[in-house]
Write an enzyme that holds these catalytic residues in place. Sequence first.
Site, short mmCIF file in Angstrom:
data_model
loop_
_atom_site.label_atom_id
_atom_site.label_comp_id
_atom_site.label_asym_id
_atom_site.label_seq_id
_atom_site.Cartn_x
_atom_site.Cartn_y
_atom_site.Cartn_z
N HIS A 92 -11.01 45.25 -79.60
CA HIS A 92 -9.76 44.86 -78.92
C HIS A 92 -10.00 44.76 -77.41
CE1 HIS A 92 -5.16 45.02 -78.78
NE2 HIS A 92 -5.56 44.78 -77.54
N HIS A 113 -9.13 42.39 -73.67
CA HIS A 113 -8.51 41.31 -72.90
C HIS A 113 -9.52 40.89 -71.85
CE1 HIS A 113 -4.46 42.02 -74.55
NE2 HIS A 113 -4.87 43.27 -74.63
N ARG A 171 -9.25 37.98 -70.17
CA ARG A 171 -8.58 37.11 -69.18
C ARG A 171 -9.34 35.79 -69.03
NH1 ARG A 171 -4.54 40.45 -70.21
NH2 ARG A 171 -4.41 42.25 -68.87
N ASN A 213 -3.78 36.45 -75.51
CA ASN A 213 -2.55 36.37 -74.71
C ASN A 213 -2.80 35.84 -73.30
OD1 ASN A 213 -3.84 38.82 -74.04
ND2 ASN A 213 -1.92 39.81 -73.46
N LYS A 239 -3.50 37.44 -84.12
CA LYS A 239 -2.84 38.53 -83.40
C LYS A 239 -1.32 38.36 -83.42
CE LYS A 239 -2.15 42.06 -80.78
NZ LYS A 239 -2.84 42.79 -79.73
N HIS A 241 0.27 44.28 -82.67
CA HIS A 241 0.84 45.11 -81.59
C HIS A 241 2.09 45.75 -82.19
CE1 HIS A 241 1.64 46.18 -77.29
NE2 HIS A 241 2.79 46.45 -77.86
N HIS A 264 -4.43 49.83 -81.14
CA HIS A 264 -4.17 50.85 -80.11
C HIS A 264 -3.06 51.83 -80.51
CE1 HIS A 264 -1.16 47.81 -79.23
NE2 HIS A 264 -1.99 47.02 -78.59
N LEU A 273 0.79 49.48 -72.55
CA LEU A 273 1.67 49.44 -73.73
C LEU A 273 0.82 49.32 -74.98
CD1 LEU A 273 4.49 47.11 -72.39
CD2 LEU A 273 4.69 49.54 -72.96
N ASP A 319 -8.91 48.09 -75.79
CA ASP A 319 -7.73 47.48 -75.16
C ASP A 319 -7.90 47.42 -73.64
OD1 ASP A 319 -5.36 46.15 -74.99
OD2 ASP A 319 -4.10 47.92 -75.20
N HIS A 328 -5.64 44.06 -64.67
CA HIS A 328 -4.71 43.32 -63.81
C HIS A 328 -5.12 43.65 -62.38
CE1 HIS A 328 -1.69 42.32 -66.91
NE2 HIS A 328 -1.94 43.51 -67.41
N ALA A 342 1.66 46.06 -67.30
CA ALA A 342 1.10 47.03 -68.26
C ALA A 342 -0.35 46.67 -68.53
CB ALA A 342 1.90 46.98 -69.56
O1 DOR Z 1 -0.88 47.43 -71.69
C1 DOR Z 1 -1.07 46.36 -72.24
N1 DOR Z 1 -1.65 45.33 -71.61
N2 DOR Z 1 -0.69 46.21 -73.51
C2 DOR Z 1 -0.74 45.03 -74.13
O2 DOR Z 1 -0.36 44.96 -75.27
C3 DOR Z 1 -1.18 43.82 -73.40
C4 DOR Z 1 -2.06 44.18 -72.31
C5 DOR Z 1 -2.30 43.05 -71.34
O3 DOR Z 1 -2.56 41.92 -71.77
O4 DOR Z 1 -2.25 43.31 -70.14
ZN ZN Z 2 -4.22 44.71 -75.97
#
Ligand code: DOR
Ligand code: ZN
Length: 346
Positions: A15, A17, A19, A43, A101, A138, A176, A221, A249, A253, A265
């Site tokens: 899992h 991200h 970006r 996402n 997803k 999720h 998660h 989250l 996860d 950011h 988040a």
């Molecule tokens: O904290 C999170 N950030 N939870 C998620 O489900 C998405 C993720 C994000 O893409 O930043």
């Molecule tokens: Zn995630």
Amino acid sequence: MATDTISLRRPDDWHVHLRDGALLEAVLPFTARSFARAIIMPNLVPPVTRMAAAEAYRRRILAALPPGLDFTPLMTAYLSDDSDPDEIERGRRAGLFTAVKLYPAHATTNSAAGVTDIAKTYRVLERMAALGMPLLVHGEVTDPAIDVFDREAVFIDRVLAPLRRRLPELKIVLEHITTSEAVDFVESASDTLAATITPHHLLINRNALFSGGLRPHMYCLPVAKRETHRLALRRAATSGSAKFFLGTDTAPHPIADKERDCGCAGIFAAPAALELYAGVFAEEQALERFEAFASLNGPRFYGLPANEQRITLARRPWRVPQTVPTAAGPLRPFLAGEEIAWQLQS
Ligand code: DOR
Ligand code: ZN
């Protein structure tokens, strides 16, 4: 005497991200140095719903990979109310989509195009069940009347349990997990249900969000829960059960997007993720079960071979950097500036 090194098959991260653009370039090396493969979250803006978008994203990831790092991105399709079962099947048969997803609409970052009502996706889910294709969930309800700390447990009751009864053969990864309710639900389910656990949910409880002031870099989250839940997660991860496996996860950011009026988040776990998991297993006297969690249970659930290469982690303290520079502004890693007990040998 405490063990000072551990050797295991090279792990995967189920899992991530990654970006895009400047962030992708900056964060990918942190994942690829530790993990042979990773499940790539879809996402983006706009979300990766179609084969063409996933193929293009996969190419951008491979183009951003520093030379010499051996890493395979496993792509996912973002499920929406109008996802087409034929497109999902084509993507699966082409070896492009490893999984799908499910974000409940508005549950988290870039989930606005997510699912508003699970019933709208039954045709896709039935097709996936027939294909043996995993659904990654999720697991939080979005009902504003539900307390934010209860949203996972309520999701299990209202959405996941009914879905399991309707389609017990559909492979599902509850992503998660953060609660003892999730641990219990997964443990008592058949082997078509599994769960990933992040390093941060094994290490922090909800107090970390408010320790000495508001701590935006501890916010993700599903949000961390109380201590009893953290302990349940540690027991599950280190239990030896094949139903639990590694998924960081990591969700970077820029600091400027975390530290603002409405902060994003997501915890940037990648810089120390593998080492932090190793530390948890060492603290729980369960290092002999670390390889199953990190390198074997995930591939088995996904029907993929375990990696042949091996890695070694040593008990050798080092510090997590305070920031990671990117062309989109600096990032703050999880536990920035703190000393970590284990280190991956290069
Ligand atoms: O904290 C999170 N950030 N939870 C998620 O489900 C998405 C993720 C994000 O893409 O930043
Ligand atoms: Zn995630």
